[in-house]
Write an enzyme that holds these catalytic residues in place. Structure first.
Site, PDB file in Angstrom:
ATOM      1  N   TYR A 133       4.661   7.890   4.436  1.00 33.62           N
ATOM      2  CA  TYR A 133       4.765   6.416   4.478  1.00 33.62           C
ATOM      3  C   TYR A 133       6.209   5.981   4.680  1.00 33.62           C
ATOM      4  CZ  TYR A 133       5.576   1.736   2.607  1.00 33.62           C
ATOM      5  OH  TYR A 133       6.018   0.447   2.439  1.00 33.62           O
TER       6      TYR A 133
ATOM      7  N   LYS B  43       8.050   4.042   7.856  1.00 37.82           N
ATOM      8  CA  LYS B  43       8.772   2.760   7.747  1.00 37.82           C
ATOM      9  C   LYS B  43      10.222   2.933   8.213  1.00 37.82           C
ATOM     10  CE  LYS B  43       7.500  -0.707   6.321  1.00 37.82           C
ATOM     11  NZ  LYS B  43       6.796  -1.866   6.947  1.00 37.82           N
TER      12      LYS B  43
ATOM     13  N   THR C 295      11.003  -1.572   3.547  1.00 34.10           N
ATOM     14  CA  THR C 295      10.980  -1.140   2.150  1.00 34.10           C
ATOM     15  C   THR C 295      12.272  -0.422   1.760  1.00 34.10           C
ATOM     16  OG1 THR C 295       9.891   0.419   0.656  1.00 34.10           O
ATOM     17  CG2 THR C 295       9.714   0.905   2.984  1.00 34.10           C
ATOM     18  N   ASP C 296      12.582  -0.452   0.478  1.00 32.24           N
ATOM     19  CA  ASP C 296      13.756   0.292  -0.012  1.00 32.24           C
ATOM     20  C   ASP C 296      13.515   1.804   0.035  1.00 32.24           C
ATOM     21  OD1 ASP C 296      11.879   0.446  -2.088  1.00 32.24           O
ATOM     22  OD2 ASP C 296      13.273  -0.190  -3.657  1.00 32.24           O
ATOM     23  N   GLU C 297      12.242   2.209   0.213  1.00 32.90           N
ATOM     24  CA  GLU C 297      11.941   3.651   0.222  1.00 32.90           C
ATOM     25  C   GLU C 297      12.572   4.379   1.396  1.00 32.90           C
ATOM     26  OE1 GLU C 297       7.964   4.868  -0.301  1.00 32.90           O
ATOM     27  OE2 GLU C 297       7.562   3.360  -1.816  1.00 32.90           O
TER      28      GLU C 297
HETATM   29  P1  NAD Z   1      -0.972  -4.243   2.043  1.00 33.38           P
HETATM   30  O1  NAD Z   1      -1.461  -2.869   2.281  1.00 33.38           O
HETATM   31  O2  NAD Z   1      -1.453  -5.009   0.876  1.00 33.38           O
HETATM   32  O3  NAD Z   1      -1.281  -5.150   3.326  1.00 33.38           O
HETATM   33  C1  NAD Z   1      -1.121  -4.679   4.635  1.00 33.38           C
HETATM   34  C2  NAD Z   1      -1.878  -5.624   5.566  1.00 33.38           C
HETATM   35  O4  NAD Z   1      -1.678  -5.136   6.904  1.00 33.38           O
HETATM   36  C3  NAD Z   1      -3.403  -5.655   5.314  1.00 33.38           C
HETATM   37  O5  NAD Z   1      -3.874  -6.994   5.344  1.00 33.38           O
HETATM   38  C4  NAD Z   1      -3.978  -4.846   6.474  1.00 33.38           C
HETATM   39  O6  NAD Z   1      -5.275  -5.261   6.846  1.00 33.38           O
HETATM   40  C5  NAD Z   1      -2.951  -5.116   7.562  1.00 33.38           C
HETATM   41  N1  NAD Z   1      -2.936  -4.061   8.583  1.00 33.38           N
HETATM   42  C6  NAD Z   1      -2.880  -2.708   8.365  1.00 33.38           C
HETATM   43  N2  NAD Z   1      -2.917  -2.063   9.544  1.00 33.38           N
HETATM   44  C7  NAD Z   1      -2.966  -3.012  10.521  1.00 33.38           C
HETATM   45  C8  NAD Z   1      -3.009  -2.964  11.935  1.00 33.38           C
HETATM   46  N3  NAD Z   1      -2.986  -1.803  12.595  1.00 33.38           N
HETATM   47  N4  NAD Z   1      -3.050  -4.128  12.615  1.00 33.38           N
HETATM   48  C9  NAD Z   1      -3.065  -5.319  11.953  1.00 33.38           C
HETATM   49  N5  NAD Z   1      -3.036  -5.425  10.616  1.00 33.38           N
HETATM   50  C10 NAD Z   1      -2.987  -4.283   9.899  1.00 33.38           C
HETATM   51  O7  NAD Z   1       0.599  -4.117   2.046  1.00 33.38           O
HETATM   52  P2  NAD Z   1       1.691  -4.971   1.267  1.00 33.38           P
HETATM   53  O8  NAD Z   1       1.963  -4.329  -0.022  1.00 33.38           O
HETATM   54  O9  NAD Z   1       1.319  -6.402   1.331  1.00 33.38           O
HETATM   55  O10 NAD Z   1       2.959  -4.691   2.210  1.00 33.38           O
HETATM   56  C11 NAD Z   1       3.231  -5.531   3.322  1.00 33.38           C
HETATM   57  C12 NAD Z   1       4.505  -5.080   4.000  1.00 33.38           C
HETATM   58  O11 NAD Z   1       5.585  -5.114   3.067  1.00 33.38           O
HETATM   59  C13 NAD Z   1       4.458  -3.627   4.506  1.00 33.38           C
HETATM   60  O12 NAD Z   1       5.142  -3.576   5.735  1.00 33.38           O
HETATM   61  C14 NAD Z   1       5.194  -2.834   3.444  1.00 33.38           C
HETATM   62  O13 NAD Z   1       5.791  -1.683   4.001  1.00 33.38           O
HETATM   63  C15 NAD Z   1       6.222  -3.852   3.017  1.00 33.38           C
HETATM   64  N6  NAD Z   1       6.724  -3.683   1.634  1.00 33.38           N
HETATM   65  C16 NAD Z   1       5.842  -3.583   0.594  1.00 33.38           C
HETATM   66  C17 NAD Z   1       6.334  -3.497  -0.703  1.00 33.38           C
HETATM   67  C18 NAD Z   1       5.403  -3.401  -1.898  1.00 33.38           C
HETATM   68  O14 NAD Z   1       5.871  -3.242  -3.013  1.00 33.38           O
HETATM   69  N7  NAD Z   1       4.089  -3.498  -1.728  1.00 33.38           N
HETATM   70  C19 NAD Z   1       7.715  -3.501  -0.925  1.00 33.38           C
HETATM   71  C20 NAD Z   1       8.586  -3.591   0.174  1.00 33.38           C
HETATM   72  C21 NAD Z   1       8.071  -3.698   1.453  1.00 33.38           C
HETATM   73  O1  DAU Z   2       9.613   0.367  -3.139  1.00 34.90           O
HETATM   74  C1  DAU Z   2       8.773  -0.350  -2.308  1.00 34.90           C
HETATM   75  C2  DAU Z   2       7.441   0.356  -2.164  1.00 34.90           C
HETATM   76  O2  DAU Z   2       6.765   0.172  -3.407  1.00 34.90           O
HETATM   77  C3  DAU Z   2       6.597  -0.168  -1.017  1.00 34.90           C
HETATM   78  O3  DAU Z   2       7.232   0.132   0.195  1.00 34.90           O
HETATM   79  C4  DAU Z   2       5.193   0.448  -1.019  1.00 34.90           C
HETATM   80  O4  DAU Z   2       4.401  -0.152  -0.021  1.00 34.90           O
HETATM   81  C5  DAU Z   2       4.560   0.200  -2.374  1.00 34.90           C
HETATM   82  O5  DAU Z   2       3.296   0.828  -2.447  1.00 34.90           O
HETATM   83  C6  DAU Z   2       5.472   0.727  -3.481  1.00 34.90           C
HETATM   84  O6  DAU Z   2       5.551   2.179  -3.408  1.00 34.90           O
HETATM   85  P1  DAU Z   2       5.459   3.077  -4.745  1.00 34.90           P
HETATM   86  O7  DAU Z   2       5.026   4.427  -4.351  1.00 34.90           O
HETATM   87  O8  DAU Z   2       6.702   2.923  -5.557  1.00 34.90           O
HETATM   88  O9  DAU Z   2       4.291   2.250  -5.501  1.00 34.90           O
HETATM   89  P2  DAU Z   2       2.984   2.708  -6.316  1.00 34.90           P
HETATM   90  O10 DAU Z   2       2.393   1.441  -6.844  1.00 34.90           O
HETATM   91  O11 DAU Z   2       2.117   3.617  -5.555  1.00 34.90           O
HETATM   92  O12 DAU Z   2       3.609   3.544  -7.525  1.00 34.90           O
HETATM   93  C7  DAU Z   2       4.620   2.991  -8.358  1.00 34.90           C
HETATM   94  C8  DAU Z   2       5.062   4.097  -9.329  1.00 34.90           C
HETATM   95  O13 DAU Z   2       3.992   4.397 -10.217  1.00 34.90           O
HETATM   96  C9  DAU Z   2       5.416   5.392  -8.646  1.00 34.90           C
HETATM   97  O14 DAU Z   2       6.481   6.003  -9.362  1.00 34.90           O
HETATM   98  C10 DAU Z   2       4.140   6.245  -8.789  1.00 34.90           C
HETATM   99  C11 DAU Z   2       3.589   5.784 -10.115  1.00 34.90           C
HETATM  100  N1  DAU Z   2       2.126   5.813 -10.272  1.00 34.90           N
HETATM  101  C12 DAU Z   2       1.357   5.242  -9.297  1.00 34.90           C
HETATM  102  C13 DAU Z   2      -0.011   5.205  -9.436  1.00 34.90           C
HETATM  103  C14 DAU Z   2      -0.883   4.575  -8.348  1.00 34.90           C
HETATM  104  C15 DAU Z   2       1.556   6.336 -11.424  1.00 34.90           C
HETATM  105  O15 DAU Z   2       2.268   6.843 -12.327  1.00 34.90           O
HETATM  106  N2  DAU Z   2       0.187   6.297 -11.562  1.00 34.90           N
HETATM  107  C16 DAU Z   2      -0.621   5.766 -10.604  1.00 34.90           C
HETATM  108  O16 DAU Z   2      -1.858   5.752 -10.783  1.00 34.90           O
END
Ligand code: NAD
Ligand code: DAU
Length: 332
Positions: A148, A152, A121-123
């Site tokens: 989190y 990562k 992630t970019d975080e």
């Molecule tokens: P998600 O939470 O929707 O999915 C995570 C999946 O991993 C689920 O299916 C869960 O069952 C599985 N999992 C969790 N713990 C596990 C374990 N111990 N063993 C096996 N499986 C397990 O997450 P996502 O949003 O699809 O993110 C997927 C990946 O991409 C993550 O590594 C996250 O850090 C990365 N990522 C997410 C975002 C975003 O915006 N959501 C952005 C950049 C990177």
């Molecule tokens: O940047 C990549 C990341 O983006 C991933 O690594 C994470 O897995 C993914 O969850 C996401 O993280 P964020 O914390 O940015 O996403 P989230 O959807 O939780 O929140 C997005 C923005 O919205 C953040 O500034 C917090 C805000 N927010 C979130 C929720 C759930 C609100 O204002 N209200 C809300 O109810």
């Protein structure tokens, strides 16, 4: 590549990648997923059984991981605890899955000499000021803010160490915020869409001016496959689609889509340690690997996503009820 092991392939982004692999290559896929509350197993329904297999198990369990890595040609590692708010209320599973799980997979990739791609992630880079002219690049120093993002960042460092010390053939990608179908309702965009569907106000943290750099999950998948196929081992690639928007602008777009007053917002207490802005400079990925995002227009992609949630209420309703009950129990 004939056999790809996809960890977390029943999650939001991992399942999209599995579809992308099936649609664009001849490879077979094994999904290793623990099926936590965040998984979306339904998103794998309809995939050809002779090409996609689901193994339910934990990436931190070497007895499960080892044989699956041994039989694979490559591992693409998505599995993680992924929600910042959850990491603030209970960091423990983030440490076990994101750190011990990644370690367990890396040891197997080392033992069996397998190509490994780590999805991150970019975080890990912390945050930017709203008026900072710079965006994140592959050279930006690590500076994570939440449990989190720290977990990562730690997992990225493990991958880098296994490349340097043990010669593991790994790449890393750091992507910005994804949106699209099948995203869990705990996350910002689905949470607000489903609040509005239920006639409630979207819940915006703090002043709502925090900026996220949105990318459609399909574009993330095509980038990861390009890195797996053509990326240079040992390299990191940032993935982004120039989609910077403030949270309040996203919420107003959702309200407008439903014909609601764009200021009908519930302002709630800010997230602890809330990162201000993420922004990705993805020139390396584009120039080296020729990748470009297909969803150039965020508002159009958002409208498609809203329509998907309207049409798939049966899928998200139970998760919404469970999430609300969990938040109520925690007083959130
Ligand atoms: P998600 O939470 O929707 O999915 C995570 C999946 O991993 C689920 O299916 C869960 O069952 C599985 N999992 C969790 N713990 C596990 C374990 N111990 N063993 C096996 N499986 C397990 O997450 P996502 O949003 O699809 O993110 C997927 C990946 O991409 C993550 O590594 C996250 O850090 C990365 N990522 C997410 C975002 C975003 O915006 N959501 C952005 C950049 C990177
Ligand atoms: O940047 C990549 C990341 O983006 C991933 O690594 C994470 O897995 C993914 O969850 C996401 O993280 P964020 O914390 O940015 O996403 P989230 O959807 O939780 O929140 C997005 C923005 O919205 C953040 O500034 C917090 C805000 N927010 C979130 C929720 C759930 C609100 O204002 N209200 C809300 O109810």
């Amino acid at each position: 590549m004939q056999n790809i092991l996809v960890t977390g392939g029943a999650g939001f982004i991992g399942s999209n990648f599995v579809h992308h692999v099936v649609e664009t290559t001849d490879a077979r896929v094994t999904v290793l997923d623990k099926l936590t509350y965040a998984s979306t197993e339904e998103s794998l329904a309809g995939l050809p059984e002779d090409r996609v297999r689901l193994v339910v198990g934990d990436i931190a369990d070497a007895s499960v991981v080892d044989p699956l890595v041994e039989e694979a040609d490559a591992v693409v590692h998505y599995a993680a605890e992924s929600h910042n708010d959850n990491s603030l209320s209970d960091p423990a599973p983030f440490i076990v899955t994101n750190l011990v799980g990644t370690f367990t997979l890396l040891e197997a990739a080392r033992r069996y000499d397998k190509r490994f791609h780590h999805v991150s992630t970019d975080e890990v880079y912390g945050d930017l000021e709203l008026d900072d002219p710079k965006r994140f690049t592959e050279e930006t120093p690590y500076n994570p803010s939440s449990p989190y993002s720290a977990s990562k960042a730690g997992s990225d460092h493990l991958v880098r160490a296994w490349v340097r010390s043990f010669g593991v053939r790994a790449t890393i990608s750091n992507c910005s915020n994804n949106y699209g179908p099948w995203q869990h309702v705990e996350k910002f965009i689905p949470r607000q869409i489903t609040e509005v569907i239920d006639g409630r106000k979207p819940r915006v943290y703090g002043d709502g001016l925090n900026v996220r750099d949105w990318i459609h999950t399909s574009d993330h998948s095509s980038a990861v496959l390009a890195i797996l196929e053509k990326g240079r081992v040992g390299e990191t690639y940032l993935i982004g689609a120039d989609g910077e928007r403030s949270n309040v602008d996203v919420v107003r777009a959702i309200l407008r889509h439903f014909g609601r007053d764009a200021d009908d917002i519930e302002w709630v207490t800010d997230r602890a340690g809330h990162d201000r802005r993420y922004a990705i400079e993805s020139g390396k990925l584009r120039s080296e690997l020729g990748w470009t995002p297909q969803f150039q227009d965020f508002e159009a992609g958002l409208a498609d996503t809203i329509e998907w949630y309207q049409a798939n209420e049966a899928w998200w309703r139970p998760a919404k009820a469970a999430t609300e009950a969990a938040y109520a129990a925690k007083g959130q």
